[in-house]
Write a protein that holds these residues in place. Structure first.
Motif, short mmCIF file in Angstrom:
data_model
loop_
_atom_site.label_atom_id
_atom_site.label_comp_id
_atom_site.label_asym_id
_atom_site.label_seq_id
_atom_site.Cartn_x
_atom_site.Cartn_y
_atom_site.Cartn_z
N PRO A 228 -17.77 -0.76 -61.45
CA PRO A 228 -19.12 -0.84 -61.11
C PRO A 228 -19.77 -1.76 -62.22
O PRO A 228 -20.66 -2.43 -61.93
N SER A 229 -19.42 -1.42 -63.54
CA SER A 229 -20.15 -1.82 -64.51
C SER A 229 -19.26 -3.55 -64.75
O SER A 229 -18.04 -3.46 -65.33
N GLN A 230 -20.17 -4.27 -64.81
CA GLN A 230 -19.70 -5.67 -65.09
C GLN A 230 -19.41 -5.82 -66.70
O GLN A 230 -18.41 -6.61 -67.00
N ASN A 231 -19.80 -5.31 -67.47
CA ASN A 231 -19.55 -5.04 -68.92
C ASN A 231 -18.32 -4.48 -68.98
O ASN A 231 -17.55 -4.96 -70.08
N ALA A 232 -18.07 -3.30 -68.50
CA ALA A 232 -16.82 -2.66 -68.71
C ALA A 232 -15.47 -3.46 -68.18
O ALA A 232 -14.46 -3.41 -68.87
N GLU A 233 -15.72 -4.11 -67.07
CA GLU A 233 -15.07 -4.97 -66.40
C GLU A 233 -14.67 -6.07 -67.22
O GLU A 233 -13.60 -6.55 -67.68
N MET A 234 -15.65 -6.52 -67.90
CA MET A 234 -15.36 -8.06 -68.81
C MET A 234 -14.40 -7.33 -69.98
O MET A 234 -13.49 -8.26 -70.36
N ILE B 109 -19.21 -11.49 -63.16
CA ILE B 109 -19.44 -11.59 -64.58
C ILE B 109 -20.67 -11.00 -65.19
O ILE B 109 -21.62 -11.24 -64.51
N PRO B 110 -20.71 -10.33 -66.23
CA PRO B 110 -22.19 -9.78 -66.75
C PRO B 110 -23.01 -11.18 -67.12
O PRO B 110 -22.65 -11.99 -67.57
N LEU B 111 -24.33 -10.82 -66.34
CA LEU B 111 -25.27 -12.20 -66.47
C LEU B 111 -25.47 -12.54 -67.97
O LEU B 111 -25.50 -13.52 -68.41
N GLU B 112 -25.64 -11.35 -68.90
CA GLU B 112 -26.09 -11.66 -70.17
C GLU B 112 -24.91 -12.37 -71.16
O GLU B 112 -25.16 -12.76 -72.04
N HIS B 113 -23.77 -12.41 -70.55
CA HIS B 113 -22.64 -12.77 -71.23
C HIS B 113 -22.01 -14.45 -70.55
O HIS B 113 -21.15 -14.68 -71.03
N VAL C 167 -32.45 -15.11 -65.01
CA VAL C 167 -31.76 -13.62 -64.91
C VAL C 167 -30.38 -13.70 -64.58
O VAL C 167 -29.51 -13.24 -65.12
N MET C 168 -29.95 -14.57 -63.56
CA MET C 168 -28.62 -14.78 -63.23
C MET C 168 -28.26 -15.92 -63.79
O MET C 168 -27.25 -15.57 -65.02
N GLY C 169 -28.35 -17.25 -63.83
CA GLY C 169 -28.04 -18.34 -64.67
C GLY C 169 -26.58 -18.74 -64.61
O GLY C 169 -25.95 -19.12 -65.72
N GLN D 235 -29.26 -18.21 -53.58
CA GLN D 235 -28.28 -18.42 -52.92
C GLN D 235 -26.98 -18.33 -53.75
O GLN D 235 -27.09 -18.59 -55.00
N TYR D 236 -25.94 -17.38 -53.25
CA TYR D 236 -24.83 -17.13 -54.19
C TYR D 236 -23.99 -18.27 -54.64
O TYR D 236 -24.05 -19.36 -54.16
N VAL D 237 -23.54 -17.77 -55.85
CA VAL D 237 -22.15 -18.62 -56.26
C VAL D 237 -21.25 -17.66 -56.49
O VAL D 237 -21.76 -16.45 -56.76
N LYS D 238 -19.94 -17.84 -56.53
CA LYS D 238 -18.97 -16.82 -56.96
C LYS D 238 -18.61 -17.18 -58.03
O LYS D 238 -17.69 -18.02 -58.35
N ALA D 239 -18.95 -16.37 -59.33
CA ALA D 239 -18.51 -16.42 -60.78
C ALA D 239 -17.61 -15.35 -61.21
O ALA D 239 -18.14 -14.22 -60.84
N ARG D 240 -16.51 -15.46 -61.52
CA ARG D 240 -15.59 -14.43 -62.02
C ARG D 240 -14.83 -15.07 -63.19
O ARG D 240 -14.55 -16.08 -63.56
N LEU D 241 -14.16 -14.07 -64.13
CA LEU D 241 -13.24 -14.23 -64.87
C LEU D 241 -11.72 -14.30 -64.49
O LEU D 241 -11.48 -13.31 -63.66
N VAL D 242 -11.02 -15.41 -64.44
CA VAL D 242 -9.51 -15.51 -64.24
C VAL D 242 -8.65 -15.84 -65.25
O VAL D 242 -8.96 -16.95 -65.89
#
Length: 541
Positions: A253-259, A273-277, A331-333, A509-516
């Motif tokens: 559940p923690s985006q930072n731990a996942e990152m 993805i954690p917003l601040e990163h 906040v999101m960015g 409106q969502y976008v889907k942002a992730r690390l791959v």
């Protein structure tokens, strides 16, 4: 990191002799691709799934796993297009009676054939009140004949307009024509289940060792709050096109731990993805950041049965006072777009109307919000106080903190932030034990009704219990419309009602942002984020 031997995608006979997959490679793997010997995929999945029963789930974390374990009549292609699944083909003469012709080589993971009788059983199980499916409304939305009467207990499940004409022909009769019906059939609620297994084990049929599934993978290990592991289903009809041997889902559940686990090489894909990163990661790891359009909207839901949220003035005031530009861009960015309607701009074939308040400046919205909250009897001497519920997640917390600050500054509102784990959060919302709750809706199929139906009085996920007869009428009429223009006009009118009643506060409106990881091949930009592990492959480093 495990050493990965290189194999060329064109060397099929070499692959077979090595026993990497025991089958030929998928056509989607470009010729000459250097494949890793170890074909294992590790995916971050946000939260621990509440269930792996296709008829008892409602969230994204559950759907991600279920898409690998089960297969419906059709599937979703890389661009969201409809592709054959268990059904090889289908036809309809009137958009009201559909016949699906199932492939004869479809098998369950125990070797049993997948038949039309399995789908008939599953569809009727989904609407049976005894199943208590949170998505039984989906069959009503599809307007399957008698679905509403069955869900409400007025008719037995056997009355549902679904029948197996023979082992490989399924006929579905709708109460009225629905031209996009086939596109609704790749949702998890429409997946078949193995009747003998369900009846033998009851609620325990989804446990490791009990589950029989018909997708590209089978359930091999499930450690709650730690991992879910899947292995290839050798009986899957298209097993020859599967490359990845094992899939592991990690609930983080923690985006930072996942990152951090991704950057250390433990994950091939993250959930978010954690917003601040985000900006740093985009700069330092541009080949690992993937951002795509997503048919969904993030919003706050008001419990319209609980005062003072039964007062539209309060709901409008709170909505107006949210600076969506700050939330989306600062906040999101990650490319999110401020939302003023429930249906997002990327939904196929529909352009949301320009509702009046969207054109106001934020100063004008704040002024109007202050006037409304004072009209409703709140202000400096009597501040509005309530709890804001959200599921445990770093990004949700950041949004909640920012919006609570806006409400405090402009309206004097005092908000207590309450976070709950995913399953508890879902239960709390379903039972109506909240005042204002973070929510988001991802379209189940790429059409505006998949978003707007959520606000109908009888919708199973209308947790805020909003009800407007005119809105309901417009949505009912939209299902009778025979052309897209008329249907979209009705959708636009429905959006305008929501903009006045404000049962929800659309935020972005969502976008889907992730690390791959770059070595993950076949990753699609699917607008519904329907990613099937069977379509991916691991390239050699």
């Amino acid at each position: 990191m495990t050493f990965q031997k290189t194999i060329l995608a064109s060397s099929l006979f070499s692959l077979l002799s090595l026993g990497l997959s025991g089958q030929a490679l998928a056509a989607e793997v470009p010729e000459g691709t250097r494949l890793a010997e170890v074909q294992q995929l590790v995916r971050g999945n946000g939260s621990e799934p509440a269930s792996l029963d296709p008829h008892k789930t409602e969230g994204v974390p559950e759907s991600n796993v279920l898409r690998d374990l089960f297969e419906g009549l059709v599937t979703s292609g890389p661009n969201g297009e409809i592709l054959p699944g268990v059904a090889e083909r289908w036809e309809t003469a009137d958009n009201q009676v559909y016949r699906f012709h199932l492939r004869e080589d479809a098998r369950w993971s125990n070797g049993d054939p997948v038949t039309a009788h399995d789908f008939e059983y599953a569809f009727k199980r989904a609407v049976d009140p005894r199943t208590a499916s949170p998505y039984s409304w989906y069959m009503e939305k599809a307007t399957i004949e008698n679905a509403t009467e069955v869900v409400n207990g007025k008719l037995p499940p056997e009355a549902l307009g679904v029948r197996a004409l023979d082992d490989h022909t399924l006929e579905v009769t709708l109460a009225k024509p629905v031209p996009y019906f086939v596109g609704m059939m790749f949702h998890t609620t429409t997946y078949p289940v193995h009747r003998a297994t369900v009846e033998k084990y009851g609620d325990e049929w989804t446990r490791v060792g009990n589950m029989v599934s018909n997708g590209a993978y089978t359930l091999s290990n499930w450690v709650v709050n730690e991992r879910i592991e899947l292995k290839r289903n050798e009986h899957y009809w298209d097993n020859a096109s599967t490359v990845v041997e094992q899939v592991t889902y990690l609930p983080i559940p923690s985006q930072n731990a996942e990152m951090n686990r991704f950057l250390s090489g433990e994950l091939d894909m993250t959930y978010e993805i954690p917003l601040e990163h985000f900006k740093r990661l985009s700069s330092q790891h541009p080949d690992k950041v993937r951002v795509g359009g997503y048919v969904g909207t993030y919003y706050y839901q008001f419990n319209t049965r609980k005062p003072p949220f039964d007062d539209a003035r309060v709901r409008n005031a709170l909505s107006y006072a949210i600076d969506r530009d700050i939330i989306a861009n600062m906040v999101m960015g990650q490319g999110e777009i401020p939302a003023y309607t429930l249906a997002p701009e990327v939904v196929d074939g529909f352009t949301p109307p320009a509702v009046a308040w969207a054109d106001w400046s934020q100063a004008e919205r704040d002024a109007r919000a202050k006037a409304l909250i004072e009209e409703a009897g709140y202000g400096k001497g009597k501040p509005l106080k309530f709890q804001l519920l959200y599921n445990t997640n770093d990004n949700h917390r950041k949004v909640a903190v920012a919006i609570a600050s806006m409400w405090k500054k402009h309206l004097g509102v005092e908000v207590e932030l309450v976070n709950q784990e995913w399953k508890t959060y879902l239960d709390t919302k379903t039972q109506g034990n909240f005042e204002v709750a973070r929510a988001g809706w991802i379209a189940d199929y790429n059409e505006a009704s998949s978003m707007l139906d959520l606000m109908q009085t009888t919708h199973g996920n209308n947790d805020g219990k909003y009800s407007n007869p005119e809105f309901d009428r417009l949505m009912a009429d939209s299902r009778l419309a025979t052309d897209d223009e008329t249907r979209n006009q009705l959708y636009a009118q429905a959006e305008e009602i929501l903009a006045v009643d404000m049962p929800i506060a659309p935020i972005y409106q969502y976008v889907k942002a992730r690390l791959v990881q770059p070595h993950v091949g076949g990753y699609p930009d699917n607008p519904l984020d329907n990613i099937y592990s069977k379509d991916l492959y691991i390239q050699a480093n």
